[in-house]
Design a protein around this motif. Structure first.
Motif, PDB file in Angstrom:
ATOM      1  N   ASP A   1       1.025  -1.250  -0.071  1.00 40.60           N
ATOM      2  CA  ASP A   1       0.085   0.498  -0.324  1.00 40.60           C
ATOM      3  C   ASP A   1       1.357   1.484   0.006  1.00 40.60           C
ATOM      4  OD1 ASP A   1      -2.348   1.870   0.277  1.00 40.60           O
ATOM      5  OD2 ASP A   1      -2.109   1.121   2.552  1.00 40.60           O
TER       6      ASP A   1
ATOM      7  N   LYS B   1       0.452   4.583   2.360  1.00 43.81           N
ATOM      8  CA  LYS B   1      -0.155   5.470   2.963  1.00 43.81           C
ATOM      9  C   LYS B   1      -0.118   6.401   3.016  1.00 43.81           C
ATOM     10  CE  LYS B   1      -1.010   1.366   5.546  1.00 43.81           C
ATOM     11  NZ  LYS B   1      -0.989   0.912   6.435  1.00 43.81           N
TER      12      LYS B   1
ATOM     13  N   GLY C   1      -6.047   6.888   4.465  1.00 45.42           N
ATOM     14  CA  GLY C   1      -5.874   5.220   4.227  1.00 45.42           C
ATOM     15  C   GLY C   1      -5.444   4.482   3.437  1.00 45.42           C
TER      16      GLY C   1
ATOM     17  N   TYR D   1      -5.745 -10.167   8.191  1.00 43.93           N
ATOM     18  CA  TYR D   1      -4.634  -8.951   7.174  1.00 43.93           C
ATOM     19  C   TYR D   1      -3.404  -8.102   8.576  1.00 43.93           C
ATOM     20  CZ  TYR D   1      -3.367  -4.180   5.080  1.00 43.93           C
ATOM     21  OH  TYR D   1      -3.026  -2.935   4.980  1.00 43.93           O
TER      22      TYR D   1
ATOM     23  N   GLU E   1       0.706  -3.770  12.130  1.00 45.86           N
ATOM     24  CA  GLU E   1      -1.065  -3.617  13.263  1.00 45.86           C
ATOM     25  C   GLU E   1      -2.237  -5.135  12.212  1.00 45.86           C
ATOM     26  OE1 GLU E   1      -3.659  -0.986  10.769  1.00 45.86           O
ATOM     27  OE2 GLU E   1      -2.642  -1.282   8.874  1.00 45.86           O
TER      28      GLU E   1
ATOM     29  N   ASN F   1      -5.127  -6.418  10.689  1.00 45.51           N
ATOM     30  CA  ASN F   1      -6.535  -5.920  10.567  1.00 45.51           C
ATOM     31  C   ASN F   1      -7.162  -6.651  10.031  1.00 45.51           C
ATOM     32  OD1 ASN F   1      -6.669  -2.659  10.222  1.00 45.51           O
ATOM     33  ND2 ASN F   1      -5.136  -3.413   8.293  1.00 45.51           N
TER      34      ASN F   1
ATOM     35  N   ARG G   1      -9.828  -8.193   7.989  1.00 44.36           N
ATOM     36  CA  ARG G   1     -10.986  -7.743   6.632  1.00 44.36           C
ATOM     37  C   ARG G   1      -9.967  -7.322   6.483  1.00 44.36           C
ATOM     38  NH1 ARG G   1      -8.659  -2.887   6.271  1.00 44.36           N
ATOM     39  NH2 ARG G   1      -8.303  -1.446   7.958  1.00 44.36           N
TER      40      ARG G   1
ATOM     41  N   GLY H   1      -7.899  -5.405   3.054  1.00 46.33           N
ATOM     42  CA  GLY H   1      -7.487  -4.065   3.112  1.00 46.33           C
ATOM     43  C   GLY H   1      -7.720  -3.228   1.575  1.00 46.33           C
ATOM     44  N   ASP H   2      -7.690  -2.468   2.281  1.00 45.98           N
ATOM     45  CA  ASP H   2      -8.255  -1.274   0.795  1.00 45.98           C
ATOM     46  C   ASP H   2      -7.277  -0.163   0.742  1.00 45.98           C
ATOM     47  OD1 ASP H   2      -9.821   0.921  -0.893  1.00 45.98           O
ATOM     48  OD2 ASP H   2     -11.594   0.284   0.238  1.00 45.98           O
ATOM     49  N   PRO H   3      -6.439  -0.063  -0.066  1.00 47.38           N
ATOM     50  CA  PRO H   3      -6.980  -0.330  -1.306  1.00 47.38           C
ATOM     51  C   PRO H   3      -6.041  -1.527  -1.928  1.00 47.38           C
ATOM     52  CG  PRO H   3      -5.104   1.246  -1.703  1.00 47.38           C
ATOM     53  CD  PRO H   3      -5.575   0.708  -0.589  1.00 47.38           C
ATOM     54  N   GLU H   4      -5.390  -2.437  -1.875  1.00 44.21           N
ATOM     55  CA  GLU H   4      -4.222  -3.452  -1.391  1.00 44.21           C
ATOM     56  C   GLU H   4      -5.607  -4.672  -2.335  1.00 44.21           C
ATOM     57  OE1 GLU H   4      -4.378  -1.790   1.192  1.00 44.21           O
ATOM     58  OE2 GLU H   4      -2.588  -2.615   2.094  1.00 44.21           O
TER      59      GLU H   4
HETATM   60  N1  GLY Z   1      -5.006   0.378   3.228  1.00 46.15           N
HETATM   61  C1  GLY Z   1      -5.045  -0.244   4.541  1.00 46.15           C
HETATM   62  C2  GLY Z   1      -6.100  -0.763   4.912  1.00 46.15           C
HETATM   63  O1  GLY Z   1      -6.710  -1.066   4.122  1.00 46.15           O
HETATM   64  O2  GLY Z   1      -5.583  -0.816   6.647  1.00 46.15           O
END
Ligand code: GLY
Ligand code: AMP
Length: 426
Positions: free
Chosen positions: A215, A217, A229, A272, A286, A288, A290, A292-295
C-alpha cells in the motif's frame, strides 16, 4: 447461490465484481454499495451498522453467504448476529475483531503469542505520555509513533521524527479529535524499513496467504504528508520474496493461527498483517480483520480462482479444500481522491472520463461516489480506485496511469508514483 456483500467502498466494489464472475453465484447484492457498485450488482439500501436488518435481508432473500467488507460491523458483532441466526458469514466474531478494534488488545495478543512487533506502552493521560516521549528521545530513539487506540480509519497514527511532532500527536489524541479512541494512546518504538501487506484466509484450522501487496499510506508522492486510508497499491510486492514469505508464515501466520485457537477466537475470514521489513527482521505494525483497501483491488485483480468458492469454504471451515491460482501479471490500483482529503473536501463535483478509462482495459472501482441528476459525483475522500494489469511493473504502470489520465473532476488529485519501490527494484 446468492451472496450479500456488506460495505460501500472500493474494496467492496472489487469483492462484488469478483464474486459476480463466479459460476456458483447466481446473484450478488451489496449493502449499501455506491454508484459504481450499482453498475455491476444490485445495491440494497441498508447501512453497514444495521446488523439485524442485514440479517433479515439475508434470511428473506435466502443468501448463501454474506461477506463483510469493513471493520465497523465486524467490531460491532455482525458475525455473531449472523451465526446465531444460522446464516453463513465470512469474517471473525466480535471478540476476534478486537484485533483490529483495539490496538492494545492486538499488542497483548502479539506479545502473548510471540509475534514480532514494535515495543510499546499504553497511556490514558497526557503528561505521562509526554514524559515517556521525552525519555525515549533522550535515550537516543530516532522517532516515535503515537496511535489512538481504536478505529480511526487509518488516520489516528502519527509517525514523529522529533519531540515536537510527537507531543503534537499526543495532544491531538487527547483533544478528542479521534473520539473515544483518542483517550487511550499507544506509544510505540518507530520502525524503519519497507512495508508490505499480507492478507490470509483462515477458518481457524488452516491459514492460507493471498498474493502479497504493498500500500502507499502517505498522501503525497515520495511518501510525504499525513497518513491516509491508502493512496494506491500493487501486487505482487517484490519485497516479499520466497524467503520473506516463509518467515512471515512461520513467525506471524502460524503463530496467529495457534493464538486464535488457544484464545478461543472464532475467525472465518481474512486476517491482514501489516508487516515492516526492518534490518533486524520482520515486525507486525498492525492486524486488520478484513481485506485491505486499496490492496484488495490489486490482489483480487490477479486472482484466477473462484472467489465465492474460497470464501464459502472458509466460512464453512473447509479452507483445507481450497487452492488458489494467481496470474503472473502485476496489478496496480491508483486511488483518485477529493482535493483536501484526508481533511475536509468539497463534494458533488461531476466526474468525467470513467467510461473512457474502463475502455482502456482498466477497471474503475468506486469508493466514494453517488449519482446526482444522472451524473456520477464525488462524495467521499477516496473516490475511485483505477486498477490495471501488465506483464510487469513497467507495463502495469503505463496501463494504469493511461486510464487515470482519462478521468477528471474539480480538485481531484492522485499520487503519480504508485509502485515506485517495485520500479526501483526492477
Ligand atoms: N490500506 C490499509 C488498510 O486497508 O488498512
Ligand atoms: P497502523 O494503523 O498501526 O498500521 O499504522 C498506520 C501506518 O503508520 C503504518 O502503515 C505505518 O506506515 C505507520 N506506522 C505504524 N506503526 C509504526 C511504527 N511502529 N514504526 C513506523 N511506522 C509505523
Amino acid at each position: 447461490m446468492k451472496v450479500l456483500v456488506v460495505g460501500s467502498g472500493g474494496r467492496e466494489h472489487t469483492i462484488s465484481w469478483k464474486l459476480a464472475q463466479s459460476e456458483s453465484v447466481e446473484k450478488v447484492f451489496c449493502a449499501p454499495g455506491n454508484a459504481g457498485i450499482a453498475l455491476d450488482v444490485e445495491c440494497v439500501n441498508i447501512g453497514v451498522s444495521e446488523l439485524d436488518k442485514l440479517a433479515d435481508f439475508a434470511e428473506a432473500k435466502e443468501i448463501g453467504l454474506t461477506v463483510v467488507g469493513p471493520e465497523v460491523p465486524l467490531c460491532a458483532g455482525i458475525v455473531d448476529v449472523f451465526n446465531e441466526r444460522g446464516l453463513k458469514v465470512f469474517g471473525p466474531a466480535k471478540a476476534g475483531a478486537e484485533l483490529e478494534g483495539s490496538k492494545s488488545f492486538a499488542k497483548d495478543f502479539m506479545n502473548k503469542h510471540n509475534i514480532p512487533t514494535a515495543r510499546s506502552q499504553v497511556f490514558t493521560t497526557e503528561q505521562p505520555a509526554v514524559d515517556y516521549v521525552n525519555s525515549e528521545f533522550e535515550a537516543g530513539e530516532k522517532g516515535i509513533v503515537i496511535k489512538a487506540d481504536g478505529l480511526a480509519a487509518g488516520k489516528g497514527v502519527f509517525v514523529a521524527l522529533n519531540r515536537e511532532d510527537a507531543i503534537a500527536g499526543i495532544k491531538e489524541c487527547f483533544s478528542g479529535s479521534f473520539g473515544e479512541s483518542g483517550y487511550r494512546v499507544l506509544i510505540e518504538e518507530c520502525l524503519f524499513g519497507e512495508e508490505a501487506s499480507i492478507l490470509a484466509l483462515t477458518d481457524g484450522k488452516t491459514i492460507m496467504p493471498l498474493a502479497s501487496s504493498q500500500d502507499h499510506k502517505r498522501l503525497l508522492d515520495g511518501d510525504g504528508g499525513p497518513n491516509t486510508g491508502g493512496m494506491g497499491a500493487y501486487s505482487p510486492a517484490p519485497v516479499v520474496d520466497d524467503a520473506l514469505m516463509a518467515k512471515v508464515d512461520e513467525e506471524v501466520l502460524q503463530r496467529f493461527l495457534k493464538g486464535i485457537q488457544e484464545d478461543d477466537l472464532y475467525f472465518r475470514g481474512i486476517i491482514y498483517a501489516g508487516v515492516m521489513v526492518t534490518e533486524k527482521g520482520i515486525k507486525i505494525l498492525e492486524f486488520n480483520v478484513r481485506f485491505g483497501d486499496p490492496e484488495t483491488q490489486a490482489v483480487l485483480y490477479r486472482l484466477e480462482s473462484d472467489l465465492a468458492d474460497a470464501m464459502l469454504k472458509t466460512a464453512e471451515g473447509r479452507l483445507d479444500e481450497v487452492e488458489l491460482q494467481w496470474s503472473d501479471d502485476t496489478a496496480i490500483c491508483v486511488v483518485m481522491a477529493s482535493g483536501g482529503y484526508p481533511a475536509t473536501y468539497e463534494k458533488g463535483h461531476t466526474i468525467s472520463g470513467i467510461e473512457a478509462a474502463d475502455a482502456t482495459g482498466a477497471k474503475v472501482f468506486h469508493a466514494g461516489t453517488s449519482v446526482e441528476n444522472g451524473n456520477i459525483v464525488n462524495t467521499g475522500g477516496r473516490v475511485l480506485g483505477v486498477t490495471a494489469k501488465g506483464k510487469d511493473i513497467v507495463e502495469a504502470r503505463k496501463n494504469v496511469y493511461n486510464a487515470v489520465e482519462k478521468i477528471d473532476w474539480t480538485d481531484t488529485f492522485y499520487r503519480k508514483d504508485i509502485a515506485y519501490r517495485a520500479l526501483e527494484r526492477a
